[in-house]
Scaffold this active site. Sequence first.
Site, mmCIF file in Angstrom:
data_model
loop_
_atom_site.group_PDB
_atom_site.id
_atom_site.type_symbol
_atom_site.label_atom_id
_atom_site.label_comp_id
_atom_site.label_asym_id
_atom_site.label_seq_id
_atom_site.Cartn_x
_atom_site.Cartn_y
_atom_site.Cartn_z
ATOM 1 N N GLU B 306 -16.163 30.672 -48.341
ATOM 2 C CA GLU B 306 -17.542 30.991 -48.716
ATOM 3 C C GLU B 306 -17.643 31.592 -50.113
ATOM 4 O OE1 GLU B 306 -19.530 31.678 -44.390
ATOM 5 O OE2 GLU B 306 -18.640 33.453 -45.287
ATOM 6 N N ASP B 380 -18.321 30.888 -35.498
ATOM 7 C CA ASP B 380 -18.703 32.117 -36.193
ATOM 8 C C ASP B 380 -19.528 33.054 -35.322
ATOM 9 O OD1 ASP B 380 -19.076 34.047 -38.067
ATOM 10 O OD2 ASP B 380 -20.363 32.873 -39.377
ATOM 11 N N GLU B 408 -25.290 39.872 -35.525
ATOM 12 C CA GLU B 408 -25.768 38.868 -36.469
ATOM 13 C C GLU B 408 -26.426 37.693 -35.751
ATOM 14 O OE1 GLU B 408 -22.684 37.340 -38.983
ATOM 15 O OE2 GLU B 408 -23.986 35.856 -39.922
#
Lengths: 721, 721
Positions: B306, B380, B408
């Site tokens: 990323e 993830d 998240e």
Amino acid sequence: MKKIIVFFCCAVACFTARAEDGYRLWLRYDLISDNQVLNTYRQSIKGWIVDGQSPTLAIVKDEVGLGFSGLLGKSIPSFTSVTSDGLVIFCSKKSSLIPSLLLEEKLKNVGEEGYAVFTTTLNKKKVIVIAGHQDVGILYGAFHFLRLLQSQQKISDLSIESSPKVKLRLLNHWDNLDRTVERGYAGFSLWDWHRLPGYIDSRYYDYARANASIGINGTVLTNVNANALILTPTYLLKVKALADLFRPYGIKVFLTARFSAPIELGDLKTADPLDEQVKQWWKNKAAEIYKLIPDFGGFVVKANSEGQPGPQQYQRTHADGANMLADAVAPFNGTVMWRAFVYDDKVPDDRAKQAYNEFKPLDGTFRKNVLVQVKNGPVDFQPREPFHPLFGAMPKTPLMMEFQITQEYLGFATNLVYLATLFKECLDADAYSKGKNSTVAKVVDGTVDGNQLTGMAGVANIGTDRNWCGHPFAQANWYSFGRLAWDHQRTAEQIAEEWIRMTYSNESQVVASIKQMMLASREIAVDYMTPLGLHHIMGWSHHYGPGPWIKNKQRADWTSVYYHQADSNGIGFNRTSTGSNALGQYAVPVQKLFESTSSCPEEYLLWFHHLPWSYKTKSGETLWNAMCYKYYQGVDSVRWMQRTWESLKNKVDNDRYQQVKMLLSIQESEAVNWRNSCVLYFQTFSKQPIPAKLEKPAQSLEYYEKLEFPLAPGIRPRFVW
Amino acid sequence: MKKIIVFFCCAVACFTARAEDGYRLWLRYDLISDNQVLNTYRQSIKGWIVDGQSPTLAIVKDEVGLGFSGLLGKSIPSFTSVTSDGLVIFCSKKSSLIPSLLLEEKLKNVGEEGYAVFTTTLNKKKVIVIAGHQDVGILYGAFHFLRLLQSQQKISDLSIESSPKVKLRLLNHWDNLDRTVERGYAGFSLWDWHRLPGYIDSRYYDYARANASIGINGTVLTNVNANALILTPTYLLKVKALADLFRPYGIKVFLTARFSAPIELGDLKTADPLDEQVKQWWKNKAAEIYKLIPDFGGFVVKANSEGQPGPQQYQRTHADGANMLADAVAPFNGTVMWRAFVYDDKVPDDRAKQAYNEFKPLDGTFRKNVLVQVKNGPVDFQPREPFHPLFGAMPKTPLMMEFQITQEYLGFATNLVYLATLFKECLDADAYSKGKNSTVAKVVDGTVDGNQLTGMAGVANIGTDRNWCGHPFAQANWYSFGRLAWDHQRTAEQIAEEWIRMTYSNESQVVASIKQMMLASREIAVDYMTPLGLHHIMGWSHHYGPGPWIKNKQRADWTSVYYHQADSNGIGFNRTSTGSNALGQYAVPVQKLFESTSSCPEEYLLWFHHLPWSYKTKSGETLWNAMCYKYYQGVDSVRWMQRTWESLKNKVDNDRYQQVKMLLSIQESEAVNWRNSCVLYFQTFSKQPIPAKLEKPAQSLEYYEKLEFPLAPGIRPRFVW
């Protein structure tokens, strides 16, 4: 059962004892420490009556219940009629408990939001009455009475009348919607926008209580560098949740209006204030807001300043812009506060002159519901500035005072600087606009020019830090702003004293020592930062620490060298008639005072004059030596504050004692950085030695110039300066 | 005097009563509510001895003093010798108070950080001994004993031995140096970098206490998307201040290392891990750090992922990068945790396969002080994922578990989701790498492959919110991560029960109701977000709310359509041998389980299979109908949680009752948004009606698609995804 309560309380106390964290501000309500006072109070306060029902009176009940039981150490019963001595009665003019003639008499000189607190006899019982025209007046009176108890004042034979001197007493939050706070040093924004309106943080209530306790009656929730998103339906529902919560505390909600919102939100091609579609867009937006929030306060606007959009993009004036918005909110009794903090990026004139140049010609052209909001000084919230020349210069326009409570230029949240002395210096300055005694305060409160619409704004220093303001003593600046907005005739000393008594201790030695520190603290900061009228020589962009060497930026007036003008001959900005003549913007007596170096007070010397290094100051020292002595005196005085504070060990609670001790130690090292940086830098021009008896800087100028603080807090996001 | 204390306590209690704000976490120490239990405890605990002197033992004294006086409602005296029954003795093996043979016996099976708690008789007095090899073991034992009291357990005839199952039990803070927190929903970073090292926030101590109480022994202070600034001398002094403070609590400090730091800070031209200058730069940097912090834990690295720099930029492997850093910290016993969360932006392979593809071939090539840190699942941190195929696949490399405590993908700080069930599901999953019963937990704790270096990391959900975690129930996730890192054999139910008892109430009905909610809550979230194996269909970038329609982004595997693969025929990602064959990365028994739709548990169905809308699920319903029922069941279950919570009114304190009530109401509306968005969106493919008896979505698909949350919290600064 009683035993259980005792034990429970002890458990709580044990845990919270560790966490004397400043959250309670000046509303602590701990048991009165002086037994004699306590006994007197217990005899005088045997019960209380809140006569009436309303959300605001419910708050009065809660606060009085909390305050009395805490301060007096026992639950004080509430009554419904006057059947005992020693009752405290909270009521409006409509109360049937008190003879209406008496109430009318007591309230006749008290304004809309004011209150009277007086001792009287009813049914042969001695009582204390706290009365107001409105419920919020009663709430203000209740806080006044609690303050008397907290500061252990006499409460026999009370006869108090109080009304605010200005109408709008507002906090301006420079809070961004992502919860960063521009120039905020106390954590992040209180407003948890993501979870509003569904989640109401209990802290919002304590924020409202604190504000109501000092008479603040409005809050501008958003940054003047505005985001149009706040005006979308989703966000307006969040604003409504806060407005509903704040309403019973007498606090109205205001927003900042981004001038280009009709383009960004409304798909219009222009934001021209004379365009009919634009006018209509704002009228519709105002109607949408007032439908949700019937008592919405209005808009604050920063336009055509530091990159913000504004009417000048369309060749319109600030008045055109302000009036267009004023027309939109006028049907709902809304107000527009249009900021005078503007400077043109094309005009190379002295920055200190530009707001005046821009706004003075517009005097008389604003709608009745517009205030022009003017910073206290003509540059930007410096440690010391002369008062802004617009005060007194726009007799047909109400001017709103804008003070900065957050310490952007006064040491962030690590320096102990009590700002009431700064506020008072400006408020008490004589603008001479209608002859002698036309003080800035009287311009602001409307007495000089006869304005009805009046106000003071303070740029808030409040954040998510548990103690609200980052530095325990920064709370005093929030407090004193509110107290001065209510009554600018109070002295900085009176306000410091009541704050200390409520916040730290009523013990006379403690009060005296802390008061001495507080009252000296602002001058101390001036000494180690910008003595003798120096200004705007701080670190680049974040404004942290010294930066007298800042030069070669995109605009000259964003540099330090522009302001200090140091060269081999001397130092200072000549703003007299032989220089920029910024002085010409003031009334003649003011001009006379500052024009001549012999009459100019030395604290403003280099603001108005460029003087040789050899210039003889009043002390007989050369300017260079005098400057050195000032910088060194500033540091020495911080050390004096440290010693003073250390003398209070065990006289204030250990938690806050330690916190302040750590912060004073940081302040000392920051003061040394300021002193050494400035003395070494200016020495490159003066070419003269630092007077021999002064300690030598520990590092070289290069060392200080190279210090970097890339993540200093409070930086404006996505935009510099 | 006693009276004054009572009054004082009441005053404090009154004020804090309003503010039952969750700050005390599970360390409340309020008076034992059950009188019988209280009396028994008072008889069993008449005094205490902390035998020895050290910073850690000073903490034991403070904590025990605080805990005993709070829980037992009276001050419990400390003793120096065994002269009374009912003493609680805290000591190490060296203690002269206890026969050394007895201590050796009790501690012989207890590891380095472990402890024993046992009842015995000394000098004919019945006492409780809390012993450890190290002082920190005694501290852990003290917290264990306090937990017994808090949860009102029997304390007669104690015989407890406890040691952690993994060596490194770390929180990973994704905290940026500007105090924003990536994927943080509880305010901002606790670390006040600007005022460190001079100002020590008292909150740091309570953070350390809380962590020590659950056995967490390390904290990675900075975001894995790292900033090299943390490695500069100025910042290292700040890190040192935290390390010094955390040390006596048994907590080591770790940092994230930005791989390009030698270029950014060291003026090198390269960060190539095989370059001698680069190696030397890191060696020097390590020496510099260890000089300040002799017990510095080491580095966590996110590389070539990323946008982060890494060894692959220099055609080196992850092992090259990790080993270079490992060599730098090895002389100081430091550890490197190298994250396996990588995916190549050039390889178009199934994202779920990439970490395995990258790391499996590197097994056996890492230095002994390297752990490869692997997320629980291969994509993830989704509401549900199968366990990561790397667990069991790298027998020569210690693998560190990385769980995400911050929610998240599980509703931020507005959804009540108890994560211990998610953690346990992964830990208990059988990887079959060394035959049956090679659970993920046993891979992680080293028993499967015989590793000595073991660890678990949890991405923290802690911020400046007064209740630490945003949602009062999110505290339970911090708590349970710590408890499971200590002992993964504890059940989610056991952990929930002890947390509820310490945090809310010991009343059996309250415990039962809250436990029911907690244990069901994660499955409920899966139902209204991503039932039946769906995953990664959340809102763009901020990951807030549903976004099954996300497509056409810079990378296919950053979209939702990539993961759900919905089309007119059906839905799901075929990861079997006929598809991406991600399943091929697992051991054969695991492959067999998931390969066939008949054996694949339905909760993983669409993770591994693309199935027609008409597919018959186990209930007999078509896939489409079953999916609809799941989404509706999720919402209905949130409403059940609301009713359950409302049944507890007046059984938990009103402040937290109201907070949770507001949050459940937000959760309900967010669940409805998820349900309606997903059902309406997938309906465009299935072309089938929502089963008739279910409530119709209130809005159209377009409405949900157009919802925008531009300032949802926790977004990564200056970088998206």
